[in-house]
Design an enzyme around this catalytic site. Structure first.
Site, PDB file in Angstrom:
ATOM      1  N   SER A   9     -19.970 -66.493  91.978  1.00  0.00           N
ATOM      2  CA  SER A   9     -21.156 -67.492  91.657  1.00  0.00           C
ATOM      3  C   SER A   9     -21.605 -67.738  93.000  1.00  0.00           C
ATOM      4  O   SER A   9     -20.471 -67.846  94.277  1.00  0.00           O
ATOM      5  CB  SER A   9     -19.922 -68.609  91.573  1.00  0.00           C
ATOM      6  OG  SER A   9     -20.098 -70.075  91.393  1.00  0.00           O
ATOM      7  N   HIS A  34     -24.400 -65.538  88.872  1.00  0.00           N
ATOM      8  CA  HIS A  34     -24.251 -66.810  88.036  1.00  0.00           C
ATOM      9  C   HIS A  34     -24.623 -68.067  89.080  1.00  0.00           C
ATOM     10  O   HIS A  34     -24.310 -67.965  90.466  1.00  0.00           O
ATOM     11  CB  HIS A  34     -22.156 -66.821  88.094  1.00  0.00           C
ATOM     12  CG  HIS A  34     -22.260 -67.787  87.634  1.00  0.00           C
ATOM     13  ND1 HIS A  34     -21.740 -68.558  86.380  1.00  0.00           N
ATOM     14  CD2 HIS A  34     -22.177 -69.072  87.847  1.00  0.00           C
ATOM     15  CE1 HIS A  34     -21.993 -69.406  85.956  1.00  0.00           C
ATOM     16  NE2 HIS A  34     -21.060 -70.062  86.310  1.00  0.00           N
ATOM     17  N   ASP A  36     -24.435 -71.579  89.829  1.00  0.00           N
ATOM     18  CA  ASP A  36     -24.372 -73.643  89.094  1.00  0.00           C
ATOM     19  C   ASP A  36     -24.929 -74.577  89.986  1.00  0.00           C
ATOM     20  O   ASP A  36     -24.568 -74.330  91.289  1.00  0.00           O
ATOM     21  CB  ASP A  36     -22.894 -73.375  89.776  1.00  0.00           C
ATOM     22  CG  ASP A  36     -21.439 -72.995  89.413  1.00  0.00           C
ATOM     23  OD1 ASP A  36     -21.234 -72.779  88.196  1.00  0.00           O
ATOM     24  OD2 ASP A  36     -20.996 -71.965  90.070  1.00  0.00           O
ATOM     25  N   MET A  38     -25.765 -78.054  89.607  1.00  0.00           N
ATOM     26  CA  MET A  38     -24.764 -79.735  89.426  1.00  0.00           C
ATOM     27  C   MET A  38     -25.926 -80.601  90.355  1.00  0.00           C
ATOM     28  O   MET A  38     -26.260 -80.671  90.854  1.00  0.00           O
ATOM     29  CB  MET A  38     -23.309 -78.953  90.613  1.00  0.00           C
ATOM     30  CG  MET A  38     -22.416 -78.184  90.280  1.00  0.00           C
ATOM     31  SD  MET A  38     -21.396 -78.249  91.393  1.00  0.00           S
ATOM     32  CE  MET A  38     -20.100 -77.082  90.847  1.00  0.00           C
ATOM     33  N   HIS A  67     -25.748 -72.011  85.123  1.00  0.00           N
ATOM     34  CA  HIS A  67     -24.817 -72.947  84.546  1.00  0.00           C
ATOM     35  C   HIS A  67     -24.906 -74.395  84.580  1.00  0.00           C
ATOM     36  O   HIS A  67     -25.740 -74.915  85.670  1.00  0.00           O
ATOM     37  CB  HIS A  67     -23.949 -72.001  85.041  1.00  0.00           C
ATOM     38  CG  HIS A  67     -21.806 -73.462  85.161  1.00  0.00           C
ATOM     39  ND1 HIS A  67     -21.271 -73.535  85.469  1.00  0.00           N
ATOM     40  CD2 HIS A  67     -22.794 -74.449  83.741  1.00  0.00           C
ATOM     41  CE1 HIS A  67     -20.084 -74.387  84.132  1.00  0.00           C
ATOM     42  NE2 HIS A  67     -21.870 -74.727  83.124  1.00  0.00           N
ATOM     43  N   MET A  69     -24.662 -78.119  84.982  1.00  0.00           N
ATOM     44  CA  MET A  69     -24.150 -78.741  84.511  1.00  0.00           C
ATOM     45  C   MET A  69     -24.865 -80.676  84.920  1.00  0.00           C
ATOM     46  O   MET A  69     -24.399 -80.663  86.337  1.00  0.00           O
ATOM     47  CB  MET A  69     -22.828 -78.547  85.751  1.00  0.00           C
ATOM     48  CG  MET A  69     -21.964 -77.421  85.103  1.00  0.00           C
ATOM     49  SD  MET A  69     -20.273 -77.530  86.444  1.00  0.00           S
ATOM     50  CE  MET A  69     -21.513 -76.038  87.379  1.00  0.00           C
ATOM     51  N   MET A 138     -14.727 -73.183  80.258  1.00  0.00           N
ATOM     52  CA  MET A 138     -14.446 -73.539  82.290  1.00  0.00           C
ATOM     53  C   MET A 138     -13.315 -73.254  82.292  1.00  0.00           C
ATOM     54  O   MET A 138     -11.798 -74.164  81.252  1.00  0.00           O
ATOM     55  CB  MET A 138     -14.884 -74.593  82.263  1.00  0.00           C
ATOM     56  CG  MET A 138     -16.186 -75.223  82.333  1.00  0.00           C
ATOM     57  SD  MET A 138     -16.847 -73.777  83.718  1.00  0.00           S
ATOM     58  CE  MET A 138     -16.400 -74.625  85.209  1.00  0.00           C
ATOM     59  N   ASP A 176     -15.190 -69.112  83.711  1.00  0.00           N
ATOM     60  CA  ASP A 176     -15.617 -69.648  85.226  1.00  0.00           C
ATOM     61  C   ASP A 176     -13.974 -70.366  86.006  1.00  0.00           C
ATOM     62  O   ASP A 176     -14.363 -71.517  84.993  1.00  0.00           O
ATOM     63  CB  ASP A 176     -16.816 -69.914  84.675  1.00  0.00           C
ATOM     64  CG  ASP A 176     -17.187 -70.938  86.329  1.00  0.00           C
ATOM     65  OD1 ASP A 176     -16.985 -70.346  87.145  1.00  0.00           O
ATOM     66  OD2 ASP A 176     -18.531 -71.191  85.947  1.00  0.00           O
ATOM     67  N   GLY A 178     -11.583 -70.137  88.847  1.00  0.00           N
ATOM     68  CA  GLY A 178     -10.006 -70.077  89.026  1.00  0.00           C
ATOM     69  C   GLY A 178      -9.767 -68.188  88.816  1.00  0.00           C
ATOM     70  O   GLY A 178      -8.694 -68.155  89.277  1.00  0.00           O
ATOM     71  N   SER A 199     -15.302 -68.378  95.877  1.00  0.00           N
ATOM     72  CA  SER A 199     -14.305 -67.782  97.058  1.00  0.00           C
ATOM     73  C   SER A 199     -13.338 -66.272  96.500  1.00  0.00           C
ATOM     74  O   SER A 199     -13.409 -65.809  97.549  1.00  0.00           O
ATOM     75  CB  SER A 199     -13.575 -68.772  97.103  1.00  0.00           C
ATOM     76  OG  SER A 199     -12.327 -69.356  95.894  1.00  0.00           O
TER      77      SER A 199
END
Length: 218
Positions: A9, A34, A36, A38, A67, A69, A138, A176, A178, A199
């Site tokens: 990501s 990926h 994201d 938002m 993705h 959101m 998620m 997606d 953690g 991360s």
């Protein structure tokens, strides 16, 4: 077990050198990228729009996994399709006409994905499972990177895998939130095909090794 894929990501990338970051993860063996999106409304953070996707599209040959959101995703799918998205995933919670929206994504020549937040029951997407290319689970509450994996996602992944097998559906299961070296194998064993990691990848000292470990190749 089917070979699993990794989709780093870019939310966790260094945006002062995003182009180099993208080239780095591609060289290290990522399968998808990926992205994201938002809007500060559906989730409490704001990231970027179709313009950025268009600008980075020439930098990679890998599929762009977008993705959304956002509220009113039907207003944005054309822009992201034109910008270079290969897979467009929308939230069941943000669409009043989900089946129609997924059909429109496919009509644009893109793979269509559906996702749901951790507290949304799987039955909310049951009626579209036969039509989607991907289901994104998620495993954190969306909006921020670096969150801890919610272990109840494992049961949801396993349920989706069982439905897929029993019904003969063809969707990939993506996860997606953690994801890291320590839990990637457990997530894959539950039935996941594509692991999103932010991360854990971009913060790694040895990026290539971490990508291989998450993919189960090291």
């Amino acid at each position: 077990m089917k070979k699993r894929k990794i989709a780093p990501s870019i939310l966790s990338a260094d945006f002062t050198c995003l182009g180099e970051e993208i080239k780095r993860i591609e060289a290290a063996g990522c399968d998808e990228i990926h992205i994201d999106i938002m809007d500060g409304n559906f989730v409490p953070n704001i990231t970027f729009g179709a313009a950025l996707v268009r600008q980075i599209r020439p930098l990679s040959q890998k599929p762009f996994d977008v993705h959304l959101m956002v509220t009113n995703p039907e207003q944005h799918i054309h822009a992201f399709a034109e910008a270079g998205a290969d897979i467009i995933t929308v939230h069941v919670e943000s669409s009043l006409h989900l089946q129609r929206l997924l059909a429109e994504i496919k009509q644009l020549g893109k793979k269509a994905g559906v996702t749901l937040n951790p507290a949304t029951p799987l039955c909310m997407i049951e009626e579209v499972l036969a039509e989607v290319d991907r289901v994104l689970i998620m495993s954190v509450n969306p909006g921020f990177g670096g969150q801890k994996f919610l272990t109840n996602a494992l049961e949801r992944i396993a349920k989706l895998a069982k439905i897929r097998e029993e019904k003969g559906y063809q969707y990939d299961i993506e996860v997606d939130g953690g994801v890291h070296v320590g839990n990637a194998e457990t997530i894959a064993m539950a039935g996941a095909d594509v692991l999103v990691a932010g991360s854990a990848v971009f913060g790694a000292d040895d990026l290539e090794l971490v990508i291989k470990q998450i993919k189960g190749e090291a």
